[in-house]
Design a protein around this motif. Sequence first.
Motif, PDB file in Angstrom:
ATOM      1  N   LEU A  21       0.837  -1.216   0.000  1.00  0.00           N
ATOM      2  CA  LEU A  21       0.000   0.000   0.000  1.00  0.00           C
ATOM      3  C   LEU A  21       0.867   1.259   0.000  1.00  0.00           C
ATOM      4  CD1 LEU A  21      -2.835  -1.216   2.387  1.00  0.00           C
ATOM      5  CD2 LEU A  21      -3.151  -0.436   0.025  1.00  0.00           C
ATOM      6  N   ALA A  22       2.005   1.205   0.698  1.00  0.00           N
ATOM      7  CA  ALA A  22       2.910   2.361   0.700  1.00  0.00           C
ATOM      8  C   ALA A  22       3.479   2.583  -0.700  1.00  0.00           C
ATOM      9  CB  ALA A  22       4.045   2.137   1.702  1.00  0.00           C
ATOM     10  N   ALA A  23       3.843   1.498  -1.367  1.00  0.00           N
ATOM     11  CA  ALA A  23       4.389   1.635  -2.730  1.00  0.00           C
ATOM     12  C   ALA A  23       3.337   2.204  -3.672  1.00  0.00           C
ATOM     13  CB  ALA A  23       4.867   0.275  -3.224  1.00  0.00           C
ATOM     14  N   SER A  24       2.105   1.751  -3.495  1.00  0.00           N
ATOM     15  CA  SER A  24       1.032   2.222  -4.359  1.00  0.00           C
ATOM     16  C   SER A  24       0.785   3.723  -4.164  1.00  0.00           C
ATOM     17  CB  SER A  24      -0.225   1.401  -4.028  1.00  0.00           C
ATOM     18  OG  SER A  24      -1.306   1.877  -4.728  1.00  0.00           O
ATOM     19  N   LYS A  25       0.743   4.153  -2.901  1.00  0.00           N
ATOM     20  CA  LYS A  25       0.513   5.579  -2.627  1.00  0.00           C
ATOM     21  C   LYS A  25       1.709   6.424  -3.099  1.00  0.00           C
ATOM     22  CE  LYS A  25      -1.362   8.644   0.849  1.00  0.00           C
ATOM     23  NZ  LYS A  25      -1.295   9.052   2.233  1.00  0.00           N
TER      24      LYS A  25
ATOM     25  N   ALA B 172      11.966   6.839  -1.333  1.00  0.00           N
ATOM     26  CA  ALA B 172      12.002   7.613  -0.080  1.00  0.00           C
ATOM     27  C   ALA B 172      10.590   7.790   0.472  1.00  0.00           C
ATOM     28  CB  ALA B 172      12.650   8.980  -0.321  1.00  0.00           C
ATOM     29  N   ARG B 173       9.646   8.128  -0.410  1.00  0.00           N
ATOM     30  CA  ARG B 173       8.250   8.322   0.049  1.00  0.00           C
ATOM     31  C   ARG B 173       7.650   6.992   0.516  1.00  0.00           C
ATOM     32  NH1 ARG B 173       4.919  10.633   2.995  1.00  0.00           N
ATOM     33  NH2 ARG B 173       2.800  10.886   2.228  1.00  0.00           N
ATOM     34  N   MET B 174       7.971   5.927  -0.222  1.00  0.00           N
ATOM     35  CA  MET B 174       7.446   4.615   0.179  1.00  0.00           C
ATOM     36  C   MET B 174       7.914   4.258   1.585  1.00  0.00           C
ATOM     37  SD  MET B 174       8.218   0.905  -1.522  1.00  0.00           S
ATOM     38  CE  MET B 174       9.739   0.625  -0.642  1.00  0.00           C
ATOM     39  N   LEU B 175       9.189   4.477   1.871  1.00  0.00           N
ATOM     40  CA  LEU B 175       9.722   4.097   3.189  1.00  0.00           C
ATOM     41  C   LEU B 175       9.122   4.962   4.298  1.00  0.00           C
ATOM     42  CD1 LEU B 175      13.408   3.326   2.184  1.00  0.00           C
ATOM     43  CD2 LEU B 175      11.657   1.678   2.906  1.00  0.00           C
TER      44      LEU B 175
END
Length: 255
Positions: free
Chosen positions: A71-75, A162-165
């Motif tokens: 879900l983090a990767a998708s966002k 960076a945003r995913m993490l």
Amino acid sequence: MVGSTNEELLQKSASGAPEGTVLIAERQLAGRGRLGRRWLDHPGGSVLCSVLFRPPFEPRWWYLAPWVVALAASKAALETTAVRCRLKWPNDLLAGEGGRKVAGVLSETSGEGGLVVGIGINCNWPPEFPPAGSAEAAAIAATATSLDRVAGAPVDREALVARMLELVAEAWTRLLAGGPAPDPGAVAELCSRYRDSSSTIGELVRVEMAGEAVTGRALDVDDQGRLVVESATGARPIDVGDVVHLRSGAGAGAD
Ligand code: BTN
């Protein structure tokens, strides 16, 4: 360059690396996919990243970690590339016309209470990738794509990862707030986001498992992350398998 970021992080986990340790590679020589498959990358064109979790929860809740990552990767993909992804159960990210696979997630346990969740995101593929000449490459070409091809513009991999993490850390921290069990409110929110992003729920599917296959309607995911499929013999929760969406044009995912 490494063999596999998951493999390296599993070794670090066994030597006591702390939760939150992250490994990122430019390329992998032995990238691993789900169900014993290989994961091929275009050198310098992917996000190849593994994160170490040390869930304090019972193993039945560990499926939450790969959901957090997917879900983090998708966002992060939506925010940094404007590409909207959908999740094919359990954790493939599909995008573009027909829903082609742009990312896959692999969870592996280290036996020391560690859970390594690796994600490969196809970011920038040159026109000649995947190279012709093997059945494996042909399967990837038929079912997968890269974010730059969907977006029509190069992808900033650093901004994306960076945003995913950041999003992984936020979501995991919320789950940990519940103590030895995951916080119920955070679980409910994550499950609802997962369901909203799912391209599998509601679809006619064939789920291929070791030695058998089930065909039916994917009804839901249950509170253990299993896919519930309604077949001729009734509703059945499925732990591990490979889903084929049977409606025309659905992405089949490729490793
Ligand atoms: C799948 O869709 O089958 C899962 C693919 C997971 C690939 C990633 S790339 C980074 C990490 N290291 C690996 O060897 N595999 C995962």
